[in-house]
Enzyme design. Sequence first.
Site, PDB file in Angstrom:
ATOM      1  N   GLU A  20      -7.385  -9.461   9.681  1.00  0.00           N
ATOM      2  CA  GLU A  20      -6.683  -8.537   8.800  1.00  0.00           C
ATOM      3  C   GLU A  20      -7.682  -7.577   8.138  1.00  0.00           C
ATOM      4  O   GLU A  20      -8.729  -8.006   7.637  1.00  0.00           O
ATOM      5  CB  GLU A  20      -5.944  -9.373   7.755  1.00  0.00           C
ATOM      6  CG  GLU A  20      -5.216  -8.609   6.689  1.00  0.00           C
ATOM      7  CD  GLU A  20      -4.565  -9.552   5.684  1.00  0.00           C
ATOM      8  OE1 GLU A  20      -3.738  -9.079   4.890  1.00  0.00           O
ATOM      9  OE2 GLU A  20      -4.893 -10.767   5.690  1.00  0.00           O
TER      10      GLU A  20
ATOM     11  N   LYS B 293       2.216  -5.315   7.477  1.00  0.00           N
ATOM     12  CA  LYS B 293       2.394  -6.649   6.901  1.00  0.00           C
ATOM     13  C   LYS B 293       3.671  -6.671   6.071  1.00  0.00           C
ATOM     14  O   LYS B 293       3.918  -5.776   5.262  1.00  0.00           O
ATOM     15  CB  LYS B 293       1.182  -6.995   6.038  1.00  0.00           C
ATOM     16  CG  LYS B 293       1.166  -8.394   5.469  1.00  0.00           C
ATOM     17  CD  LYS B 293      -0.158  -8.668   4.754  1.00  0.00           C
ATOM     18  CE  LYS B 293      -0.267 -10.084   4.231  1.00  0.00           C
ATOM     19  NZ  LYS B 293      -1.595 -10.355   3.619  1.00  0.00           N
TER      20      LYS B 293
ATOM     21  N   CYS C 240      -1.281 -12.481   8.304  1.00  0.00           N
ATOM     22  CA  CYS C 240      -1.656 -13.467   7.286  1.00  0.00           C
ATOM     23  C   CYS C 240      -0.472 -14.112   6.577  1.00  0.00           C
ATOM     24  O   CYS C 240       0.169 -15.003   7.120  1.00  0.00           O
ATOM     25  CB  CYS C 240      -2.618 -12.831   6.291  1.00  0.00           C
ATOM     26  SG  CYS C 240      -3.565 -14.074   5.352  1.00  0.00           S
TER      27      CYS C 240
END
Length: 653
Positions: free
Chosen positions: A51, A120, A176
């Site tokens: 990330e 994300k 994540c």
Amino acid sequence: MSQTLSSFGYLRIAVVTPALKVADVPYNLEQIRAAVLTASQDHCRLLVFPELCITGYSCADLFLQPTLLGAAWQALEELAALSGREKVALAVGLPLAIRGRLFNCAAFLAGGRLLGLVPKQYLPNSQEFYERRWFTPGGSVPVVTVDWGGQAVPIGTDLLFQADLLPDCRIGIEICEDAWVANPPSGLLAIRGATVLLNLSASPETLGKGSYRRDLVRAQSARCLAAYAYASAGPGESTTDLVFSGHSLIAENGQILAESELFSFTTRIARADIDVARLTAERLRSSSFGDGLAPSPPRVIPFHLGDIPAEVFSRLVPQTPFVPTGNRERAERCREVFALQTTGLAKRLLHTGSRQVVIGISGGLDSTLALLVTCRAFDRLELPREGILAVTMPGFGTTARTRGNAEGLAELLGVTLRIISIDNAVRGHFVDIGHDPKCHDITFENAQARERTQILMDLANQVGGLVIGTGDLSELALGWCTYNGDHMSMYAVNCGVPKTLVRYLIEWCAEEEFSGQAAQILHDIGATPVSPELLPPAPNDEISQHTEDQVGPYLLHDFFLYHALRLQFPPRKILFLARRAFGDRYPEEEIRRWLLVFYRRFFAQQFKRSCLPDGPKVGSVALSPRGDWRMPSDACATLWLNELGVLEEGDGG
């Protein structure tokens, strides 16, 4: 024409934790480039980076600086060109500003182009995390494409990337925290068709978090019936408040295939050959997987997948897929299987009210395991072992070794032993049907097996009990049993246990369940060659009839059985894997020969499996017509034999 890895359904993937300096985009870009070159030389074709790896995850308020954002966006041009030169696909993380909002994105690059951007969705904003200070959740992206040098690049959480040379390889991406929420996006991506899930992560390390992370990745790959590649940021990130370990993993359907070294300041790469074809097959056989309907179709973006020769295949292929290689895991497997067998039999005894059973014992592996299971079932029900009538029936091929082991073990276990010779009965039967006893053909052999079964059935009527079957899973697959002979019983305790596992179960029983002289006999039984003992022994009273000389090594057949039925692999792939697993033990032509035997016998002997007695399923492969395997008895093996290129005239199964 040379074979390629993708032709067998495999893709070599790498998770990379690059060396990193916070906010130093040129340095980070060089480290990513070097990692790509290294992984490409190792034939990796899909690389996953952490990330925000282009800038570093821990840039904090520097994410609001246009200088940093501009450098990260420009870095994609070099990475895109690199993907084209090296024929690899890349997933890298960067911050991206769109209409006054900042998004934490994964960029997917292949074939020299930026193919898509995935933002994300879930932003942690508690404890050590405060991502909402800078970023906007991915569901709020105000556009469906962004301009990249005049090219409209798709952006959104609904993107899938499909490989041209491996169409079943559909890649979905989450970032994540997305994996840590109650309903991870990867679940929806899998329902939409993603077989390979990527997670670009920057997960800081705290006590106990590594094992939790490992379990999370393993479980999500299993739940989604997918490969899951998790690339995490390393210790190059800022240590103002946190330490990042670079814990990167690759899992496939619940199994960890690769894992990186932790806390390294140099770039670390972990790679694995994932089996995309297997994942597709797993989904086909799982009726519930397809029931999860996606609310809307994904946007599917094709990309070119560079291929590599099949010779570089490096995935570990166990010779015994039914038997774990580690002593501790193998013992645990044996303990669980034994418990399943004993519980199944105990339940049947409770239901029927039986306090008596009859079992034929030969001193061989299968009947010994069945006897041990029966003893433990009686113990659990607090029934006296005298109610177990163990019958040894010496015949034309019985040797002193096996008979002695059978009788000695029965006495030591405290069961009731009867010795009934079948010689006279079978000779009389030969007279009745006009068979020459000097002709040692199939009639000579099967008459003995059926006589033994008749004795057992009639004894069961005498004592009011059940006949316990002894045949195993491997024999059922090959049809290596006499129809209406040892093929039949009233409860078959071994029907779910493959031959390669039976031997280990005997050894485990000798070490953990039984002791003293009984354990010594069990060790000797475990070392006895597999034989039906239907033909006269050698002059030195040694076994003359070895099953594996006739039907082939059970080590190979159990390998074939697992890959053909559990994984639904085609013959050419099974042959490819068998060469990898047994190349130093069996030449290719011998593997091919026994694989042909496996398919011919498996198809031809289905009629025996269509009328099996009850018995417990203990593993992932079972052949009960009431459960896992339903197949017409007159199905033809033509397609499978043709694939091996050796179909003979009239050989239709």
